[in-house]
Design a protein around this motif. Structure first.
Motif, PDB file in Angstrom:
ATOM      1  N   SER A  78      82.521  15.456  47.036  1.00 47.90           N
ATOM      2  CA  SER A  78      81.615  13.923  47.703  1.00 47.90           C
ATOM      3  C   SER A  78      82.682  13.405  48.598  1.00 47.90           C
ATOM      4  CB  SER A  78      80.382  12.996  46.905  1.00 47.90           C
ATOM      5  OG  SER A  78      79.820  13.653  45.856  1.00 47.90           O
ATOM      6  N   GLY A  79      83.445  13.579  49.317  1.00 46.24           N
ATOM      7  CA  GLY A  79      84.557  12.888  50.260  1.00 46.24           C
ATOM      8  C   GLY A  79      85.760  12.113  49.717  1.00 46.24           C
ATOM      9  N   PHE A  80      85.418  12.051  48.222  1.00 47.14           N
ATOM     10  CA  PHE A  80      85.845  11.211  47.704  1.00 47.14           C
ATOM     11  C   PHE A  80      87.584  12.516  47.407  1.00 47.14           C
ATOM     12  CE2 PHE A  80      82.186   8.439  47.900  1.00 47.14           C
ATOM     13  CZ  PHE A  80      83.161   7.456  47.881  1.00 47.14           C
ATOM     14  N   SER A  81      88.891  11.742  47.831  1.00 45.10           N
ATOM     15  CA  SER A  81      90.310  11.674  47.306  1.00 45.10           C
ATOM     16  C   SER A  81      90.934  10.252  46.596  1.00 45.10           C
ATOM     17  CB  SER A  81      91.263  13.146  47.786  1.00 45.10           C
ATOM     18  OG  SER A  81      91.220  12.179  49.159  1.00 45.10           O
ATOM     19  N   VAL A  82      91.715  11.273  45.437  1.00 47.92           N
ATOM     20  CA  VAL A  82      92.404  10.312  45.267  1.00 47.92           C
ATOM     21  C   VAL A  82      94.216  10.604  45.205  1.00 47.92           C
ATOM     22  CG1 VAL A  82      91.061   8.972  43.635  1.00 47.92           C
ATOM     23  CG2 VAL A  82      92.852  10.883  42.982  1.00 47.92           C
ATOM     24  N   GLY A  83      95.105   9.555  45.621  1.00 51.06           N
ATOM     25  CA  GLY A  83      96.192  10.564  45.769  1.00 51.06           C
ATOM     26  C   GLY A  83      97.843   9.147  45.339  1.00 51.06           C
ATOM     27  N   VAL A  84      98.751   9.932  45.670  1.00 50.16           N
ATOM     28  CA  VAL A  84      99.565   8.437  45.121  1.00 50.16           C
ATOM     29  C   VAL A  84     101.083   8.723  46.164  1.00 50.16           C
ATOM     30  CG1 VAL A  84      99.545   8.438  43.179  1.00 50.16           C
ATOM     31  CG2 VAL A  84     101.137   9.953  44.258  1.00 50.16           C
ATOM     32  N   THR A  85     101.567   7.291  46.556  1.00 51.93           N
ATOM     33  CA  THR A  85     102.823   8.175  48.162  1.00 51.93           C
ATOM     34  C   THR A  85     103.371   7.288  47.892  1.00 51.93           C
ATOM     35  OG1 THR A  85     100.580   7.749  49.350  1.00 51.93           O
ATOM     36  CG2 THR A  85     102.580   7.657  50.457  1.00 51.93           C
ATOM     37  N   TYR A 124      88.318   7.860  51.202  1.00 54.07           N
ATOM     38  CA  TYR A 124      86.829   8.421  51.702  1.00 54.07           C
ATOM     39  C   TYR A 124      86.644   8.552  53.250  1.00 54.07           C
ATOM     40  CZ  TYR A 124      81.109   8.938  53.048  1.00 54.07           C
ATOM     41  OH  TYR A 124      80.474  10.488  52.850  1.00 54.07           O
ATOM     42  N   SER A 125      86.861  10.522  54.076  1.00 53.24           N
ATOM     43  CA  SER A 125      86.853  11.501  54.104  1.00 53.24           C
ATOM     44  C   SER A 125      84.948  10.760  55.009  1.00 53.24           C
ATOM     45  CB  SER A 125      87.181  12.632  54.366  1.00 53.24           C
ATOM     46  OG  SER A 125      86.694  13.676  55.323  1.00 53.24           O
ATOM     47  N   LEU A 126      85.146  10.725  56.300  1.00 52.50           N
ATOM     48  CA  LEU A 126      83.904  10.612  57.334  1.00 52.50           C
ATOM     49  C   LEU A 126      84.067  11.801  57.688  1.00 52.50           C
ATOM     50  CD1 LEU A 126      84.533   6.842  58.752  1.00 52.50           C
ATOM     51  CD2 LEU A 126      83.154   7.359  57.182  1.00 52.50           C
ATOM     52  N   GLY A 127      84.868  13.197  57.766  1.00 52.51           N
ATOM     53  CA  GLY A 127      84.617  13.840  58.341  1.00 52.51           C
ATOM     54  C   GLY A 127      83.851  14.760  57.475  1.00 52.51           C
ATOM     55  N   THR A 128      83.671  14.868  56.510  1.00 53.32           N
ATOM     56  CA  THR A 128      83.207  15.886  55.391  1.00 53.32           C
ATOM     57  C   THR A 128      81.827  14.947  55.627  1.00 53.32           C
ATOM     58  OG1 THR A 128      85.316  15.779  53.982  1.00 53.32           O
ATOM     59  CG2 THR A 128      82.569  16.153  52.819  1.00 53.32           C
ATOM     60  N   ALA A 129      81.385  13.940  55.870  1.00 54.26           N
ATOM     61  CA  ALA A 129      80.122  12.843  55.584  1.00 54.26           C
ATOM     62  C   ALA A 129      79.435  13.489  56.383  1.00 54.26           C
ATOM     63  CB  ALA A 129      80.606  11.812  55.286  1.00 54.26           C
ATOM     64  N   PHE A 130      79.975  13.574  57.669  1.00 50.06           N
ATOM     65  CA  PHE A 130      79.332  13.927  58.663  1.00 50.06           C
ATOM     66  C   PHE A 130      79.513  15.282  59.414  1.00 50.06           C
ATOM     67  CE2 PHE A 130      79.995   9.877  59.673  1.00 50.06           C
ATOM     68  CZ  PHE A 130      78.523   8.477  59.801  1.00 50.06           C
ATOM     69  N   GLY A 131      79.660  15.795  58.800  1.00 51.39           N
ATOM     70  CA  GLY A 131      79.724  17.745  59.145  1.00 51.39           C
ATOM     71  C   GLY A 131      81.257  17.904  59.704  1.00 51.39           C
ATOM     72  N   TRP A 132      82.065  17.474  59.953  1.00 53.79           N
ATOM     73  CA  TRP A 132      83.059  17.053  61.265  1.00 53.79           C
ATOM     74  C   TRP A 132      84.327  18.580  60.511  1.00 53.79           C
ATOM     75  CZ3 TRP A 132      83.161  11.279  62.229  1.00 53.79           C
ATOM     76  CH2 TRP A 132      82.040  11.308  62.819  1.00 53.79           C
ATOM     77  N   HIS A 140      90.618   3.567  53.211  1.00 53.00           N
ATOM     78  CA  HIS A 140      91.069   3.849  51.998  1.00 53.00           C
ATOM     79  C   HIS A 140      91.336   2.630  51.735  1.00 53.00           C
ATOM     80  CE1 HIS A 140      94.355   3.798  54.700  1.00 53.00           C
ATOM     81  NE2 HIS A 140      94.998   3.089  53.881  1.00 53.00           N
ATOM     82  N   VAL A 141      91.300   2.408  50.129  1.00 54.83           N
ATOM     83  CA  VAL A 141      91.973   1.235  49.333  1.00 54.83           C
ATOM     84  C   VAL A 141      92.646   1.321  48.369  1.00 54.83           C
ATOM     85  CG1 VAL A 141      89.539  -0.648  49.747  1.00 54.83           C
ATOM     86  CG2 VAL A 141      89.517   1.254  48.312  1.00 54.83           C
ATOM     87  N   GLY A 142      93.397   0.584  48.038  1.00 56.70           N
ATOM     88  CA  GLY A 142      94.666   1.046  46.625  1.00 56.70           C
ATOM     89  C   GLY A 142      95.788  -0.430  46.375  1.00 56.70           C
ATOM     90  N   GLY A 143      96.183   0.363  46.174  1.00 56.29           N
ATOM     91  CA  GLY A 143      97.331  -0.488  45.616  1.00 56.29           C
ATOM     92  C   GLY A 143      98.798  -0.477  45.289  1.00 56.29           C
ATOM     93  N   GLY A 144      99.386  -0.519  44.594  1.00 58.27           N
ATOM     94  CA  GLY A 144     100.867  -0.130  44.085  1.00 58.27           C
ATOM     95  C   GLY A 144     102.433  -1.710  43.990  1.00 58.27           C
ATOM     96  N   TYR A 145     103.045  -0.684  44.289  1.00 61.00           N
ATOM     97  CA  TYR A 145     104.565  -1.739  44.350  1.00 61.00           C
ATOM     98  C   TYR A 145     105.210  -1.627  46.078  1.00 61.00           C
ATOM     99  CZ  TYR A 145     106.416  -4.875  41.068  1.00 61.00           C
ATOM    100  OH  TYR A 145     107.368  -6.122  41.084  1.00 61.00           O
TER     101      TYR A 145
END
Length: 469
Positions: A78-85, A124-132, A140-145
């Motif tokens: 549904s346009g959501f992904s999780v990741g680490v950087t 959250y990908s807006l391109g997925t939501a609008f079919g672009w 994106h939101v998150g946290g880290g160190y």
């Protein structure tokens, strides 16, 4: 640093060999590139100052001109992904608020402070939501160190990004993230704490992870036949005979045929599959199981007693006869040996002349006074009426009885009925079909002349013959 560059090149090669990518098919993504750290954001007291200084790259940004970040993420639906950087940098431009003028700041070089960050985000990908397809903005939101030289702290973050997809699996990603420090102090020194800051990323993103066992370019999760190579239009299933019908739905998978016949051929092109065609080499109508009908009468030639002349099936394919030639077939002709009209079922229609003649005869029928019996001189008249009625065997008639006004009404009514019935009975006894005749009496209710004279009364005492239409 050079090891990161080698790792980046190897990942590009690996991902470049991957199949086509879509988030739902290739859920994994890896991104490499460079990053910039800007500590100016925490020094500005006004929002407009933060915006105006956003692109002040020369004064505020710390850019490591090499591969300085790596991101691994997974699409979860549904346009959501999780990741680490993970990212590294060198801080050569540090915004210091320890000045003599309140609200002022200076940018100094603290001596190439080492910067390391580890982040976890939900995007959250807006391109997925609008079919672009190629333009894919995101939030994106998150946290880290974050480790800054000898200082370190946790952070919360949020930001915006955009990816421009060159192909379905390769794109250019740009991202800006605001990192709110838990260790920020009112007055910062060079390296004794971690200030809130902006971090910018620019790099290439590659997607991978799809599985295509049979190598037909259709991912297993979408492939109806994942072990056998097939076509996209059939969801990965094969079409051996190339007729456009998938083998699993093809009744003749080894021989090219038509969709309307579940993949089986129709050699004679008559719209009936060969397997169901009683004459597969010769075209014929479906109603005859594909066999020909030379005269087009709906009876197959093999069953047609008159194959060159149209005729109904009920008569073995031969035409019905019309013996009297009046246009009404014998089977429908109630008078097959006498020429008549179609409107009268093949029987002749009575003429107005004969109707007048019938009534002229009927008015001369004489009864014994006060009775329903005929006087002797009336029988020739009755025979003349019989003769006319026999000329029109399909016509129906009503015999009407009438009286004058002498006597009681009830007696006159009964007398008129009896006299009409007497005429009807005589006609039936002399060969006129019973169902062609009916009789009715009207008594003295329908006079045609005055009842005040002898002649008028005689005229009112009568029998009339009416044609029933």
């Amino acid at each position: 640093m050079k090891h990161l560059n080698k790792l980046f090149a190897a990942a590009c090669l690996f991902v470049g060999l991957s199949a086509q990518a879509q988030d739902s098919n290739n859920p994994w993504a890896i991104a490499f590139g460079t990053n910039a750290v800007d500590t100016r954001v925490s020094a500005a007291t006004k929002f407009e100052d933060q915006i105006s200084q956003y692109f002040n790259v020369e004064d505020n940004w710390n850019i490591l001109p090499s591969i300085s970040y790596i991101n691994v993420s997974r699409h979860v639906g549904s346009g959501f992904s999780v990741g680490v950087t993970g990212s590294i940098n060198k801080i050569k431009r540090f915004v210091n608020t320890r000045t003599t003028i309140p609200g002022e700041y200076v940018v100094t070089n603290p001596g190439d402070l080492s910067y390391y960050a580890a982040d976890g985000t939900i995007k959250y990908s807006l391109g997925t939501a609008f079919g672009w397809k190629w333009f894919d903005p995101s939030v994106h939101v998150g946290g880290g160190y974050v480790w800054l030289e000898d200082a370190n702290t946790g952070i919360v973050e949020g930001g915006l990004g955009v990816t421009f997809w060159f192909t379905e699996m390769v794109g250019l990603s740009l991202q800006s993230t605001y990192k709110q420090s838990f260790d920020e102090r009112l007055e910062r020194g060079m390296a004794n704490n971690v200030p809130s800051h902006m971090q910018h990323f620019a790099g290439l993103t590659f997607k991978f992870g799809g599985k295509d066992t049979d190598g037909d370019g259709i991912y297993d999760k979408d492939d109806a036949c994942p072990e056998v190579a097939g076509l996209k239009q059939f969801n990965g299933c094969p079409d051996t005979d190339g007729d456009g019908i998938v083998d699993g739905s093809d009744s003749c998978p080894e021989v090219a045929g038509l969709a309307e016949f579940q993949g089986c051929p129709d050699t004679d092109g008559d719209g009936i599959a060969d397997k169901d065609d009683a004459c597969p080499e010769v075209a014929g109508p479906k109603s005859l199981n594909g066999c020909p009908d030379a005269d087009g009468d709906g009876v197959a030639d093999k069953d047609d007693k008159c194959p060159d002349v149209k005729g109904p099936k009920e008569n073995g394919g031969c035409p019905w006869p019309d013996t009297d030639g009046d246009g009404v077939l014998d089977k429908d002709d109630k008078c097959p040996d006498v020429k008549g009209t179609v409107a009268n079922n093949g029987c002749p229609e009575i003429t107005e002349e004969h109707i007048m003649k019938l009534n002229a005869y009927a008015k001369t029928i004489l009864f014994n006074s006060g009775k329903a019996t005929f006087q002797q001189q009336t029988y020739p008249v009755l025979q003349s009426i019989v003769g006319i009625l026999k000329e029109y065997p399909s016509s129906r008639f009503t015999i009407e009885g009438h009286t004058d006004s002498d006597g009681k009404d009830a007696m006159n009514q009964k007398l008129s009925e009896d006299r009409a019935a007497a005429v009807k009975n005589y006609l039936v006894e002399n060969g006129i079909a019973f169902d062609r005749l009916s009789s009715i009496g009207y008594g003295e209710t329908k006079p045609i002349d005055t009842n005040k004279t002898k002649k008028g009364k005689a005229n009112n005492r009568r029998v009339e013959v009416k044609l029933v239409k």
